[in-house]
Design an enzyme around this catalytic site. Structure first.
Site, PDB file in Angstrom:
ATOM      1  CG  HIS A 142       7.739  43.044  62.706  1.00  0.00           C
ATOM      2  ND1 HIS A 142       7.126  42.247  63.628  1.00  0.00           N
ATOM      3  CD2 HIS A 142       7.208  44.285  62.863  1.00  0.00           C
ATOM      4  CE1 HIS A 142       6.262  42.978  64.324  1.00  0.00           C
ATOM      5  NE2 HIS A 142       6.295  44.219  63.879  1.00  0.00           N
ATOM      6  CE1 TYR A 169       8.969  40.292  67.041  1.00  0.00           C
ATOM      7  CE2 TYR A 169      11.330  40.669  66.874  1.00  0.00           C
ATOM      8  CZ  TYR A 169      10.098  40.468  66.268  1.00  0.00           C
ATOM      9  OH  TYR A 169       9.998  40.441  64.898  1.00  0.00           O
ATOM     10  CG  PHE A 207      10.273  31.664  69.596  1.00  0.00           C
ATOM     11  CD1 PHE A 207      10.207  33.039  69.398  1.00  0.00           C
ATOM     12  CD2 PHE A 207       9.083  30.962  69.718  1.00  0.00           C
ATOM     13  CE1 PHE A 207       8.993  33.710  69.322  1.00  0.00           C
ATOM     14  CE2 PHE A 207       7.851  31.618  69.645  1.00  0.00           C
ATOM     15  CZ  PHE A 207       7.815  32.993  69.446  1.00  0.00           C
ATOM     16  CD  GLU A 231       4.824  46.069  66.395  1.00  0.00           C
ATOM     17  OE1 GLU A 231       4.621  44.978  66.957  1.00  0.00           O
ATOM     18  OE2 GLU A 231       4.768  46.209  65.156  1.00  0.00           O
ATOM     19  CE  LYS A 272      11.137  39.599  61.641  1.00  0.00           C
ATOM     20  NZ  LYS A 272      10.573  38.367  62.252  1.00  0.00           N
ATOM     21  NE  ARG A 280       7.365  36.778  57.820  1.00  0.00           N
ATOM     22  CZ  ARG A 280       6.548  37.053  58.824  1.00  0.00           C
ATOM     23  NH1 ARG A 280       5.302  36.606  58.815  1.00  0.00           N
ATOM     24  NH2 ARG A 280       6.969  37.791  59.836  1.00  0.00           N
ATOM     25  CG  ASN A 310      10.011  35.574  59.930  1.00  0.00           C
ATOM     26  OD1 ASN A 310      10.752  36.487  60.248  1.00  0.00           O
ATOM     27  ND2 ASN A 310       8.923  35.272  60.608  1.00  0.00           N
ATOM     28  CB  THR A 353       4.973  33.108  61.385  1.00  0.00           C
ATOM     29  OG1 THR A 353       3.889  33.955  61.807  1.00  0.00           O
ATOM     30  CG2 THR A 353       6.185  33.351  62.261  1.00  0.00           C
ATOM     31  NE  ARG A 394      -0.061  39.826  60.623  1.00  0.00           N
ATOM     32  CZ  ARG A 394       0.872  39.390  61.485  1.00  0.00           C
ATOM     33  NH1 ARG A 394       1.872  40.182  61.842  1.00  0.00           N
ATOM     34  NH2 ARG A 394       0.818  38.170  61.961  1.00  0.00           N
TER      35      ARG A 394
HETATM   36  P1  ATP Z   1       6.380  39.381  63.225  1.00  0.00           P
HETATM   37  O1  ATP Z   1       5.812  39.763  64.574  1.00  0.00           O
HETATM   38  O2  ATP Z   1       7.898  39.350  63.198  1.00  0.00           O
HETATM   39  O3  ATP Z   1       5.791  40.159  62.098  1.00  0.00           O
HETATM   40  P2  ATP Z   1       4.575  37.175  63.142  1.00  0.00           P
HETATM   41  O4  ATP Z   1       3.565  38.132  63.679  1.00  0.00           O
HETATM   42  O5  ATP Z   1       4.243  36.440  61.881  1.00  0.00           O
HETATM   43  O6  ATP Z   1       5.966  37.871  62.906  1.00  0.00           O
HETATM   44  P3  ATP Z   1       4.981  36.253  65.855  1.00  0.00           P
HETATM   45  O7  ATP Z   1       4.194  35.112  66.402  1.00  0.00           O
HETATM   46  O8  ATP Z   1       4.643  37.637  66.275  1.00  0.00           O
HETATM   47  O9  ATP Z   1       4.961  36.108  64.244  1.00  0.00           O
HETATM   48  O10 ATP Z   1       6.511  35.942  66.175  1.00  0.00           O
HETATM   49  C1  ATP Z   1       7.468  36.970  66.131  1.00  0.00           C
HETATM   50  C2  ATP Z   1       8.713  36.445  65.478  1.00  0.00           C
HETATM   51  O11 ATP Z   1       9.286  35.441  66.312  1.00  0.00           O
HETATM   52  C3  ATP Z   1       8.504  35.742  64.132  1.00  0.00           C
HETATM   53  O12 ATP Z   1       8.447  36.611  63.045  1.00  0.00           O
HETATM   54  C4  ATP Z   1       9.712  34.860  64.056  1.00  0.00           C
HETATM   55  O13 ATP Z   1      10.878  35.579  63.649  1.00  0.00           O
HETATM   56  C5  ATP Z   1       9.871  34.426  65.506  1.00  0.00           C
HETATM   57  N1  ATP Z   1       9.170  33.152  65.787  1.00  0.00           N
HETATM   58  C6  ATP Z   1       7.832  32.973  65.887  1.00  0.00           C
HETATM   59  N2  ATP Z   1       7.528  31.699  66.173  1.00  0.00           N
HETATM   60  C7  ATP Z   1       8.719  31.040  66.264  1.00  0.00           C
HETATM   61  C8  ATP Z   1       9.104  29.699  66.548  1.00  0.00           C
HETATM   62  N3  ATP Z   1       8.186  28.754  66.798  1.00  0.00           N
HETATM   63  N4  ATP Z   1      10.417  29.396  66.544  1.00  0.00           N
HETATM   64  C9  ATP Z   1      11.353  30.334  66.307  1.00  0.00           C
HETATM   65  N5  ATP Z   1      11.059  31.631  66.046  1.00  0.00           N
HETATM   66  C10 ATP Z   1       9.773  31.987  66.016  1.00  0.00           C
HETATM   67 MG    MG Z   2       3.922  39.348  65.400  1.00  0.00          MG
END
Ligand code: ATP
Ligand code: MG
Length: 141
Positions: free
Chosen positions: A115, A49, A57, A126, A9, A102, A112, A91, A85
């Protein structure tokens, strides 16, 4: 053998951490079979997304993801989705286990560093979002 989409990112690219992150993924047994540096438009970030569009968010996330270049990669390996992962950590960067990407390079739940796809079906869509088939290289090249 499985494939997954990995993104470094904008926060981690700005920290000059591209090489360190790829090293951690390779050390975990994952192979880079596709890679490019790209900057998403706001609309492209929103498309990527889209599953999160109702979340509070979403707007901030799309602003962040389009704020600078990212590295898009396809990683290949046995159980690559779960392996990636595991190397990434959870996350929220502040809750990520020591030694994960992370924990090392993220700063918050949003910023973070990386992805990773979360299931085979999302990995397929994706990967197709970023790569054409001719940009991916499996065994034998
Ligand atoms: P990613 O999909 O980026 O690999 P993830 O699967 O761990 O991450 P998701 O729940 O899919 O998490 O959320 C996608 C992205 O949205 C997160 O990686 C983070 O950048 C952002 N995000 C998730 N939860 C929050 C939150 N509560 N507040 C702010 N940003 C968030
Ligand atoms: Mg995700």
């Amino acid at each position: 053998m499985e494939r997954t989409l990995s993104l470094i990112k904008p926060d981690a690219v700005r920290k000059n951490a591209i090489g360190a992150i790829i090293s951690m993924l390779e050390a975990g047994g994952l192979k880079v079979v596709g890679a490019k540096l790209v900057r998403l438009s706001r609309a492209q970030a929103e498309g990527f997304y889209a599953v999160h569009r109702e979340r509070p968010f979403f707007s901030s996330l799309c602003e962040f993801m389009s704020s600078g270049p990212i590295v898009a990669m396809v990683l290949e390996g046995e159980g690559a989705i779960a392996k990636n992962r595991e190397i990434m950590g959870v996350t929220d960067s502040k809750k990520a286990a020591p030694g994960t990407i992370r924990a090392r390079f993220g700063t918050s739940i949003e910023q973070n560093a990386v992805h990773g796809s979360d299931a085979p079906e999302t990995a397929r869509t994706e990967i197709a979002y970023f790569f054409a088939p001719y940009e991916l290289f499996g065994l034998g090249w």
